[in-house]
Write a protein that holds these residues in place. Structure first.
Motif, mmCIF file in Angstrom:
data_model
loop_
_atom_site.group_PDB
_atom_site.id
_atom_site.type_symbol
_atom_site.label_atom_id
_atom_site.label_comp_id
_atom_site.label_asym_id
_atom_site.label_seq_id
_atom_site.Cartn_x
_atom_site.Cartn_y
_atom_site.Cartn_z
ATOM 1 N N ALA A 142 6.600 3.121 -22.137
ATOM 2 C CA ALA A 142 7.411 2.421 -23.126
ATOM 3 C C ALA A 142 7.797 1.055 -22.581
ATOM 4 O O ALA A 142 8.075 0.909 -21.385
ATOM 5 N N THR A 143 7.805 0.064 -23.465
ATOM 6 C CA THR A 143 8.229 -1.277 -23.082
ATOM 7 C C THR A 143 9.060 -1.871 -24.204
ATOM 8 O O THR A 143 8.913 -1.522 -25.367
ATOM 9 N N ARG A 144 9.931 -2.793 -23.825
ATOM 10 C CA ARG A 144 10.670 -3.573 -24.811
ATOM 11 C C ARG A 144 10.616 -5.036 -24.387
ATOM 12 O O ARG A 144 11.161 -5.401 -23.347
ATOM 13 N N GLY A 145 9.924 -5.840 -25.179
ATOM 14 C CA GLY A 145 9.776 -7.254 -24.858
ATOM 15 C C GLY A 145 9.143 -7.474 -23.499
ATOM 16 O O GLY A 145 9.488 -8.419 -22.796
ATOM 17 N N GLY A 146 8.234 -6.579 -23.115
ATOM 18 C CA GLY A 146 7.582 -6.681 -21.817
ATOM 19 C C GLY A 146 8.327 -5.971 -20.700
ATOM 20 O O GLY A 146 7.773 -5.785 -19.610
ATOM 21 N N ARG A 147 9.567 -5.568 -20.953
ATOM 22 C CA ARG A 147 10.352 -4.847 -19.947
ATOM 23 C C ARG A 147 9.963 -3.369 -19.971
ATOM 24 O O ARG A 147 10.004 -2.723 -21.013
ATOM 25 N N GLU A 148 9.586 -2.829 -18.827
ATOM 26 C CA GLU A 148 9.211 -1.425 -18.754
ATOM 27 C C GLU A 148 10.448 -0.537 -18.866
ATOM 28 O O GLU A 148 11.499 -0.835 -18.306
ATOM 29 N N ASP A 203 18.353 -0.198 -25.062
ATOM 30 C CA ASP A 203 19.216 -1.340 -25.368
ATOM 31 C C ASP A 203 19.892 -1.822 -24.090
ATOM 32 O O ASP A 203 21.016 -1.425 -23.758
ATOM 33 N N ALA A 204 19.189 -2.682 -23.354
ATOM 34 C CA ALA A 204 19.748 -3.224 -22.118
ATOM 35 C C ALA A 204 20.824 -4.264 -22.437
ATOM 36 O O ALA A 204 20.853 -4.817 -23.549
ATOM 37 N N PRO A 205 21.722 -4.546 -21.486
ATOM 38 C CA PRO A 205 22.752 -5.564 -21.719
ATOM 39 C C PRO A 205 22.138 -6.890 -22.158
ATOM 40 O O PRO A 205 21.149 -7.348 -21.583
ATOM 41 N N GLY A 206 22.707 -7.474 -23.200
ATOM 42 C CA GLY A 206 22.216 -8.755 -23.708
ATOM 43 C C GLY A 206 21.150 -8.634 -24.771
ATOM 44 O O GLY A 206 20.811 -9.624 -25.424
ATOM 45 N N GLU A 207 20.617 -7.425 -24.984
ATOM 46 C CA GLU A 207 19.599 -7.222 -26.013
ATOM 47 C C GLU A 207 20.244 -6.756 -27.317
ATOM 48 O O GLU A 207 21.269 -6.077 -27.303
ATOM 49 N N THR A 208 19.629 -7.123 -28.438
ATOM 50 C CA THR A 208 20.113 -6.656 -29.728
ATOM 51 C C THR A 208 19.957 -5.143 -29.813
ATOM 52 O O THR A 208 18.859 -4.627 -29.586
ATOM 53 N N PRO A 209 21.019 -4.410 -30.115
ATOM 54 C CA PRO A 209 20.901 -2.944 -30.169
ATOM 55 C C PRO A 209 19.871 -2.502 -31.207
ATOM 56 O O PRO A 209 19.723 -3.118 -32.264
ATOM 57 N N MET A 210 19.173 -1.413 -30.881
ATOM 58 C CA MET A 210 18.229 -0.814 -31.813
ATOM 59 C C MET A 210 18.618 0.614 -32.175
ATOM 60 O O MET A 210 18.250 1.105 -33.240
ATOM 61 N N ILE A 211 19.348 1.291 -31.302
ATOM 62 C CA ILE A 211 19.771 2.662 -31.555
ATOM 63 C C ILE A 211 21.254 2.651 -31.903
ATOM 64 O O ILE A 211 22.077 2.141 -31.146
ATOM 65 N N TYR A 212 21.588 3.222 -33.063
ATOM 66 C CA TYR A 212 22.961 3.217 -33.563
ATOM 67 C C TYR A 212 23.433 4.637 -33.818
ATOM 68 O O TYR A 212 22.663 5.488 -34.261
ATOM 69 N N SER A 213 24.711 4.878 -33.554
ATOM 70 C CA SER A 213 25.367 6.120 -33.953
ATOM 71 C C SER A 213 26.012 5.919 -35.320
ATOM 72 O O SER A 213 26.602 4.865 -35.576
ATOM 73 N N VAL A 214 25.886 6.912 -36.176
ATOM 74 C CA VAL A 214 26.564 6.907 -37.470
ATOM 75 C C VAL A 214 27.608 8.018 -37.403
ATOM 76 O O VAL A 214 27.260 9.199 -37.366
ATOM 77 N N ARG A 215 28.851 7.640 -37.343
ATOM 78 C CA ARG A 215 29.940 8.588 -37.075
ATOM 79 C C ARG A 215 29.909 9.781 -38.033
ATOM 80 O O ARG A 215 29.880 9.616 -39.251
ATOM 81 N N GLY A 216 29.891 10.964 -37.454
ATOM 82 C CA GLY A 216 29.910 12.179 -38.246
ATOM 83 C C GLY A 216 28.586 12.520 -38.906
ATOM 84 O O GLY A 216 28.502 13.556 -39.585
ATOM 85 N N GLU A 217 27.553 11.706 -38.711
ATOM 86 C CA GLU A 217 26.263 11.919 -39.395
ATOM 87 C C GLU A 217 25.122 12.124 -38.415
ATOM 88 O O GLU A 217 24.420 13.124 -38.472
ATOM 89 N N GLY A 218 24.888 11.162 -37.527
ATOM 90 C CA GLY A 218 23.754 11.264 -36.614
ATOM 91 C C GLY A 218 23.419 9.922 -36.010
ATOM 92 O O GLY A 218 24.307 9.158 -35.624
ATOM 93 N N PHE A 219 22.118 9.611 -35.975
ATOM 94 C CA PHE A 219 21.641 8.420 -35.297
ATOM 95 C C PHE A 219 20.539 7.746 -36.107
ATOM 96 O O PHE A 219 19.853 8.388 -36.924
ATOM 97 N N VAL A 220 20.347 6.464 -35.868
ATOM 98 C CA VAL A 220 19.296 5.725 -36.565
ATOM 99 C C VAL A 220 18.736 4.664 -35.625
ATOM 100 O O VAL A 220 19.469 4.049 -34.845
ATOM 101 N N LEU A 221 17.415 4.493 -35.666
ATOM 102 C CA LEU A 221 16.739 3.420 -34.936
ATOM 103 C C LEU A 221 16.427 2.304 -35.913
ATOM 104 O O LEU A 221 15.804 2.549 -36.947
ATOM 105 N N ARG A 222 16.862 1.088 -35.591
ATOM 106 C CA ARG A 222 16.650 -0.044 -36.490
ATOM 107 C C ARG A 222 15.916 -1.165 -35.761
ATOM 108 O O ARG A 222 16.195 -1.433 -34.585
ATOM 109 N N ALA A 223 15.008 -1.805 -36.469
ATOM 110 C CA ALA A 223 14.350 -2.989 -35.933
ATOM 111 C C ALA A 223 15.356 -4.126 -35.843
ATOM 112 O O ALA A 223 16.179 -4.292 -36.750
#
Length: 225
Positions: A142-148, A203-223
């Motif tokens: 797995a990579t994100r923006g070239g970061r392993e 989601d490393a420090p300084g990167e736009t988050p992609m994984i979000y918690s939805v309180r009481g519901e679950g999780f979502v991955l967003r571009a």
């Protein structure tokens, strides 16, 4: 625009969906019987299927299961008046890609269709991409923006499941069923622990988050926007 195969026996619902989609430029084919719906879906050509669960001739989840059994991976949005967690889990476990409970708002239906059409194809492709995130299914990297990103096996399966369902709310019950293969929801924070570790890696420090918690519901991955 995309071609939609709508398999829905309620005339009013089908007409409302068809009219809205056609106004937006979609090509819509509508059938009101499960057996004919399966026949049309097997012919191919549709970019997305909208399938009601309760149909004459053949139940909607049986249609999806039959299609997945012959490796037809067209995205499927399941419509149903059955909205309990177990019903949604069953619909997704049968091979549905998203599940929308009736009654629903047309704007939400459109948003879910658009999200499904944006997803990486669920095929034999060896790399899933939701820029800047990439998952190589053969090399297991797995990579994100070239970061392993170093992932444990369970984290890899969890991220693959989320990437195939980008923009979709994933409940803990769904994750237990599809990633852990549990047939029940244990009284455990297992999902939350794994998701916390995965989020810190993706989601490393300084990167736009992609994984979000939805309180009481679950999780979502967003571009990233």
């Amino acid at each position: 625009m995309a071609k939609v195969l709508l398999i829905e026996d309620d005339v009013d619902t089908a007409q409302e969906i068809s009219a809205e989609l056609r106004d937006r430029g979609y090509v819509v084919d509508w059938v009101d019987d499960g057996v004919e719906g399966l026949r049309q879906a097997r012919k191919g050509g549709a970019d997305i299927l909208i399938v009601d669960r309760m149909l004459p001739g053949m139940e909607g989840l049986a249609i999806i299961d039959a299609l997945r059994g012959v490796q037809i991976r067209t995205p499927v949005l399941v419509l149903s008046a059955l909205g309990a967690v177990n019903d949604r889990v069953r619909g997704l476990g049968a091979g549905g890609d998203d599940y929308l409970t009736k009654p629903f708002a047309i704007p939400e239906l459109i948003a879910r269709i658009e999200a499904l059409l944006r997803r990486p194809a669920d095929t034999a492709a060896s790399v899933l991409r939701i820029l800047p995130l990439e998952l190589d299914l053969l090399e297991r990297t797995a990579t994100r923006g070239g970061r392993e990103i170093e992932l444990l096996p369970r984290e890899f399966r969890l991220l693959e499941y989320m990437m195939r369902r980008c923009e979709q709310l994933l409940t803990r019950a769904m994750l237990f069923e599809e990633v852990w293969k549990y047939k029940f929801v244990p009284d455990s924070n297992l999902v939350d622990v794994h998701m916390g570790r995965l989020r810190r890696k993706v989601d490393a420090p300084g990167e736009t988050p992609m994984i979000y918690s939805v309180r009481g519901e679950g999780f979502v991955l967003r571009a990233p926007a």
